[in-house]
Design an enzyme around this catalytic site. Sequence first.
Site, short mmCIF file in Angstrom:
data_model
loop_
_atom_site.label_atom_id
_atom_site.label_comp_id
_atom_site.label_asym_id
_atom_site.label_seq_id
_atom_site.Cartn_x
_atom_site.Cartn_y
_atom_site.Cartn_z
N HIS A 19 0.84 -1.21 0.00
CA HIS A 19 0.00 0.00 0.00
C HIS A 19 0.87 1.26 0.00
CE1 HIS A 19 -3.07 -2.68 2.25
NE2 HIS A 19 -3.53 -2.50 1.03
N LYS A 43 -18.25 -4.84 8.26
CA LYS A 43 -17.16 -5.73 7.87
C LYS A 43 -16.29 -6.08 9.06
CE LYS A 43 -13.55 -6.18 4.42
NZ LYS A 43 -12.65 -5.43 3.56
N ARG A 92 -2.50 -6.17 -8.59
CA ARG A 92 -1.46 -7.19 -8.40
C ARG A 92 -1.60 -8.26 -9.48
NH1 ARG A 92 -3.31 -7.76 -2.33
NH2 ARG A 92 -5.16 -7.83 -3.61
N SER A 131 -3.28 -7.61 2.78
CA SER A 131 -3.55 -7.51 4.22
C SER A 131 -3.99 -8.88 4.75
CB SER A 131 -4.66 -6.48 4.47
OG SER A 131 -4.25 -5.22 4.03
#
Length: 175
Positions: A19, A43, A92, A131
């Site tokens: 990040h 979440k 990615r 993450s």
Amino acid sequence: MEDKKAVYAGSFDPITKGHIDIMKRSAQIFEKVIVGVLDNKNKKNWFSADERLEMIKILLKDLKNVEVQTFDGLLVTFMEKNNAKILIRGLRAVSDYEYELQMALTNSSLSGNKIETIFLTASRENLYLSSSIVKEIAINEGDIKEFVYENHINIIKERARLIKGGNFNEKNSNC
Ligand code: PNS
């Protein structure tokens, strides 16, 4: 003028070296970069939005044109409030593509085609970093130093310990 400003949005639960790499590169392209940290009460997060904001802030000391804010609700609304039309996302592996395409098209549509999403490819060393992977390693007591900044290693390890011991409710982490 707004095009010199961009928003880099995400959950950042927790922030990784990947990040920060995207933030640094964005800061070289745009005059101003606003990092938007999603505060999603529904979440399960390891860290509250405020904790995530503070974790990011510590790393941004030398990036004078980058600021960080939390937001809830729609990203397009957050961008409108900040008068930004460019959304940055890191890309990615191929596996990211479908979700990112869906999000880019949805945000474009919700904003009346005002928002453009720009993808920055992840650097080679961060191609498979996320993450979720960091949390997976931490919960299994593996070494996360390659993936996150030094300042965050202990707080992530400690949170992993609490979660593993059943002493931390991920659902409440945004409260
Ligand atoms: O780091 P993430 O979890 O992949 O980031 C996803 C994020 C926060 C950018 C996305 O979930 C988001 O924008 N959420 C806010 C709600 C919204 O605007 N949804 C419509 C766009 S799909």
